[in-house]
Design an enzyme around this catalytic site. Structure first.
Site, PDB file in Angstrom:
ATOM      1  N   CYS A  66      -7.369   4.155  -5.837  1.00 17.80           N
ATOM      2  CA  CYS A  66      -6.768   5.067  -4.854  1.00 17.80           C
ATOM      3  C   CYS A  66      -5.402   5.609  -5.296  1.00 17.80           C
ATOM      4  CB  CYS A  66      -6.651   4.386  -3.492  1.00 17.80           C
ATOM      5  SG  CYS A  66      -5.428   3.059  -3.397  1.00 17.80           S
ATOM      6  N   HIS A 103       7.234   1.240   7.772  1.00 21.95           N
ATOM      7  CA  HIS A 103       5.924   1.787   7.441  1.00 21.95           C
ATOM      8  C   HIS A 103       5.574   1.334   6.033  1.00 21.95           C
ATOM      9  CE1 HIS A 103       2.604   4.582   6.940  1.00 21.95           C
ATOM     10  NE2 HIS A 103       3.181   5.020   5.830  1.00 21.95           N
ATOM     11  N   HIS A 106      -1.630   1.928   5.005  1.00 23.25           N
ATOM     12  CA  HIS A 106      -2.775   1.863   5.909  1.00 23.25           C
ATOM     13  C   HIS A 106      -3.759   0.801   5.447  1.00 23.25           C
ATOM     14  CE1 HIS A 106      -1.077   5.845   6.683  1.00 23.25           C
ATOM     15  NE2 HIS A 106      -1.584   5.708   7.898  1.00 23.25           N
ATOM     16  N   ASP A 110     -12.967  -0.395   3.463  1.00 15.20           N
ATOM     17  CA  ASP A 110     -13.781  -0.084   2.290  1.00 15.20           C
ATOM     18  C   ASP A 110     -13.400  -0.928   1.072  1.00 15.20           C
ATOM     19  OD1 ASP A 110     -11.336   1.009   1.625  1.00 15.20           O
ATOM     20  OD2 ASP A 110     -12.078   3.052   1.331  1.00 15.20           O
ATOM     21  N   ARG A 119      -9.064  -3.084   2.536  1.00 15.88           N
ATOM     22  CA  ARG A 119      -8.189  -2.537   1.495  1.00 15.88           C
ATOM     23  C   ARG A 119      -6.885  -2.134   2.151  1.00 15.88           C
ATOM     24  NH1 ARG A 119      -7.403   2.993  -0.255  1.00 15.88           N
ATOM     25  NH2 ARG A 119      -9.218   3.536   1.025  1.00 15.88           N
ATOM     26  N   CYS A 121      -3.842  -0.384   1.619  1.00 19.04           N
ATOM     27  CA  CYS A 121      -3.339   0.643   0.713  1.00 19.04           C
ATOM     28  C   CYS A 121      -1.852   0.827   1.033  1.00 19.04           C
ATOM     29  CB  CYS A 121      -4.134   1.922   0.941  1.00 19.04           C
ATOM     30  SG  CYS A 121      -3.728   3.238  -0.197  1.00 19.04           S
TER      31      CYS A 121
END
Length: 148
Positions: A66, A103, A106, A110, A119, A121
């Site tokens: 990703c 923050h 996310h 998957d 996952r 990310c």
């Protein structure tokens, strides 16, 4: 009083780079594949750049393709808060650090099934990596047991 405290906006502006501030405080996203930790697979611990709170260990990091660091799980679920995110065309689940409310990125469903199917990310700009060799002296020795 908890060991990891949220800092004021003024303190964070002085402490963080503009990108780190934008990601952690303004919900920005750094560029994929052009960030510090996406390709880092050295053993160690990843902490919240804003508080030092431990979040992930390298034993739970995997190559997802990703362009951002991907983890199968946090050190402990209580270290993250989850929030519905409808800012893009599809619904996502944002993850933030519990102590710093920074923050991070996310979480998606998957990830590799053999690792639990999630996952996480995460933006490199939201993290500080501490190599295994430095964990004890940096105050993270209790987490060495989570590494091979």
């Amino acid at each position: 009083m908890t060991r990891y405290q949220k800092r004021s906006r003024e303190e964070l502006r002085a402490l963080l780079t503009p990108l780190q501030y934008a990601v952690t405080q303004e919900n920005a996203t750094e560029r994929p594949f052009d960030n510090e930790y996406a390709a880092n697979f050295e053993e160690g611990i990843y902490t919240d750049i804003t508080t030092g709170e431990p979040l992930f260990v390298s034993a739970d990091k995997f190559e997802s393709g990703c362009g951002w660091p991907a983890f199968s799980r946090p050190i402990d679920d209580s270290l993250l808060t989850r929030h519905a995110d409808h800012t893009l065309a599809r619904a996502r689940t944002e993850v933030r650090s519990a102590a710093g409310d920074a923050h991070l990125g996310h979480v998606f469903e998957d990830g590799p099934r053999e690792l639990g199917g999630l996952r996480y990310c995460i933006n490199s700009a939201a993290l500080r990596f501490i190599p295994k060799a430095d964990m004890e002296k940096e105050g993270y020795g209790e987490y060495l047991k989570l590494l091979p």
